[in-house]
Design a protein around this motif. Structure first.
Motif, mmCIF file in Angstrom:
data_model
loop_
_atom_site.group_PDB
_atom_site.id
_atom_site.type_symbol
_atom_site.label_atom_id
_atom_site.label_comp_id
_atom_site.label_asym_id
_atom_site.label_seq_id
_atom_site.Cartn_x
_atom_site.Cartn_y
_atom_site.Cartn_z
ATOM 1 N N LEU A 1 0.826 -1.208 0.000
ATOM 2 C CA LEU A 1 0.000 0.000 0.000
ATOM 3 C C LEU A 1 0.866 1.266 0.000
ATOM 4 O O LEU A 1 0.615 2.194 -0.780
ATOM 5 C CB LEU A 1 -0.935 -0.026 1.227
ATOM 6 C CG LEU A 1 -1.736 1.237 1.513
ATOM 7 C CD1 LEU A 1 -2.577 1.661 0.313
ATOM 8 C CD2 LEU A 1 -2.653 1.022 2.722
ATOM 9 N N GLU B 1 0.879 4.265 7.762
ATOM 10 C CA GLU B 1 1.168 2.865 7.445
ATOM 11 C C GLU B 1 2.629 2.512 7.743
ATOM 12 O O GLU B 1 2.920 1.391 8.126
ATOM 13 C CB GLU B 1 0.820 2.538 5.985
ATOM 14 C CG GLU B 1 -0.662 2.612 5.634
ATOM 15 C CD GLU B 1 -1.554 1.599 6.381
ATOM 16 O OE1 GLU B 1 -1.065 0.896 7.282
ATOM 17 O OE2 GLU B 1 -2.745 1.530 6.060
ATOM 18 N N GLU C 1 -7.944 -4.019 3.769
ATOM 19 C CA GLU C 1 -8.244 -3.332 5.027
ATOM 20 C C GLU C 1 -9.542 -3.804 5.664
ATOM 21 O O GLU C 1 -9.634 -3.905 6.882
ATOM 22 C CB GLU C 1 -8.271 -1.815 4.794
ATOM 23 C CG GLU C 1 -6.870 -1.289 4.526
ATOM 24 C CD GLU C 1 -6.775 0.224 4.373
ATOM 25 O OE1 GLU C 1 -7.759 0.835 3.934
ATOM 26 O OE2 GLU C 1 -5.702 0.773 4.692
ATOM 27 N N GLU D 1 -7.106 2.924 10.978
ATOM 28 C CA GLU D 1 -7.698 2.291 9.800
ATOM 29 C C GLU D 1 -9.052 2.894 9.448
ATOM 30 O O GLU D 1 -9.445 2.912 8.287
ATOM 31 C CB GLU D 1 -7.879 0.785 10.007
ATOM 32 C CG GLU D 1 -6.608 -0.009 9.915
ATOM 33 C CD GLU D 1 -5.796 0.278 8.679
ATOM 34 O OE1 GLU D 1 -4.667 0.764 8.824
ATOM 35 O OE2 GLU D 1 -6.274 0.039 7.562
ATOM 36 N N HIS E 1 -8.426 5.347 6.937
ATOM 37 C CA HIS E 1 -7.966 4.801 5.651
ATOM 38 C C HIS E 1 -9.130 4.199 4.872
ATOM 39 O O HIS E 1 -9.246 4.382 3.666
ATOM 40 C CB HIS E 1 -6.904 3.719 5.872
ATOM 41 C CG HIS E 1 -5.710 4.224 6.633
ATOM 42 N ND1 HIS E 1 -4.686 3.398 7.036
ATOM 43 C CD2 HIS E 1 -5.394 5.463 7.068
ATOM 44 C CE1 HIS E 1 -3.788 4.118 7.684
ATOM 45 N NE2 HIS E 1 -4.189 5.364 7.720
HETATM 46 FE FE LIG Z 1 -4.519 1.324 6.511
#
Ligand SMILES: [Fe+2]
Ligand SMILES: [Fe+2]
Length: 315
Positions: free
Chosen positions: A85, A113, A164, A196, A199
């Motif tokens: 990623l 990340e 994810e 997360e 994200h």
């Molecule tokens: Fe992430």
């Protein structure tokens, strides 16, 4: 809220709430020490392997050993996905013209990340388990995957969600049933789940925004590619590799049942994708043909009505 405003809000949130792998985790605190004979490594009932009769019938020491190995291996697979990623985000940002809102957010995400990969690798190192993470195939193709971010960014961000969503789903389930959990692992997961959320929010927002710009041909292609890629990446994350299987000593019949022959396993698999199905509907990727592909890949079902709708309601 406009797309640019959402990205700005996410970026600001990254500035005000973020974690550092070494400032925010007190690795040397005695409570955080990893003792390979600690009973808290026994897998909980909330874990697919942890609730299987084969695992439950193992001697106590073996349950602990397998439990610690499994944790370390999940961290390793997770960090390998994050490495893909990060590289993808960089090659995507490299191609952006000046003034694009995505540049700032993608770089915030990559920063976060990087901390996650450090945090997960530190856990693996301290666990003393020599885990390899993903399958041989995944590790072989991993260096090529970030290229997709430059060539087909919409496809790439679908792939990001494929990684994810299942991890986030799993970690939340484990945290909810968090009684008796090792405090180090709990800390790592809390940090991860907190970041997360942004994200996943970004990937959703990005895909909704960019779906409207696809041509009919691109949309048709993507609609069938998404369920295939989703399922592949989900298996890479959730199904222990050949080597991990061997190291943990999981018999073949148990593997089959867990991934994904039993009716409960099939339901778990479908539940993982309720949010993603909702997004596919929203972005015009559900049609007669693609629906069949979702079904053939075993990840069909009702779409969630809202994000993170509890799975019992979405099944
Ligand atoms: Fe992430
Ligand atoms: Fe992460």
């Amino acid at each position: 809220m406009s797309y640019e405003e959402t990205l700005h809000r996410l970026s600001e949130a990254s500035v005000h709430q973020h974690f550092d792998a070494f400032l925010d985790i007190d690795w040397d605190h005695p409570d955080f020490a990893i003792d390979p004979t600690d009973e808290r490594w026994i897998l909980p009932e909330a874990d697919v392997l942890g609730c299987h009769p084969w695992y439950r019938s193992l001697p106590r020491e073996e349950q602990i050993r397998v439990g610690l190995y499994r944790r370390a291996n999940i961290c390793k697979v997770g960090l390998q996905f994050e490495q893909v990623l990060i590289s993808g985000l960089m090659s995507y940002a490299f191609g952006l013209p000046n003034g694009q809102a995505e540049f700032r957010y993608c770089t915030h995400e990559a920063t976060e990340e990087c901390h996650h990969t450090q945090m997960f690798q530190e856990f693996v190192n301290r666990s003393g388990q020599d885990v390899r993470g993903g399958s041989t195939f995944f590790r072989a193709v991993a260096p090529l995957l970030p290229l997709a971010a430059r060539i087909v960014p919409v496809g790439f961000f679908w792939g990001v969600l494929a990684g994810e969503e299942p991890i986030d789903h799993m970690q939340k389930a484990v945290l909810r049933g968090g009684e008796g959990m090792h405090p180090l692992l709990q800390r790592i997961m809390q940090i991860h789940v907190a970041e997360e959320a942004r994200h996943i929010g970004f990937a959703h927002t990005y895909l909704v925004e960019h779906a409207s710009r696809l041509s009919r041909r691109e949309r048709a292609l993507l609609s069938v590619a998404v369920p295939v890629v989703m399922r592949w990446l989900c298996d890479e994350i959730l199904v222990p590799s050949k080597r991990a299987r061997r190291d943990m000593g999981i018999p073949d019949e148990v593997m089959k049942e867990l991934y994904w022959d039993s009716p409960e396993a099939q339901k778990t698999l479908r539940d993982l994708f309720a949010d993603v199905r909702m997004l596919a509907e929203e972005t015009g990727l559900m049609n007669r043909v693609s629906r069949r592909v979702w079904r053939l890949r075993g990840i069909d079902g009702r779409a969630a009505r809202y994000r993170s709708e509890p799975s019992s309601a979405a099944a």
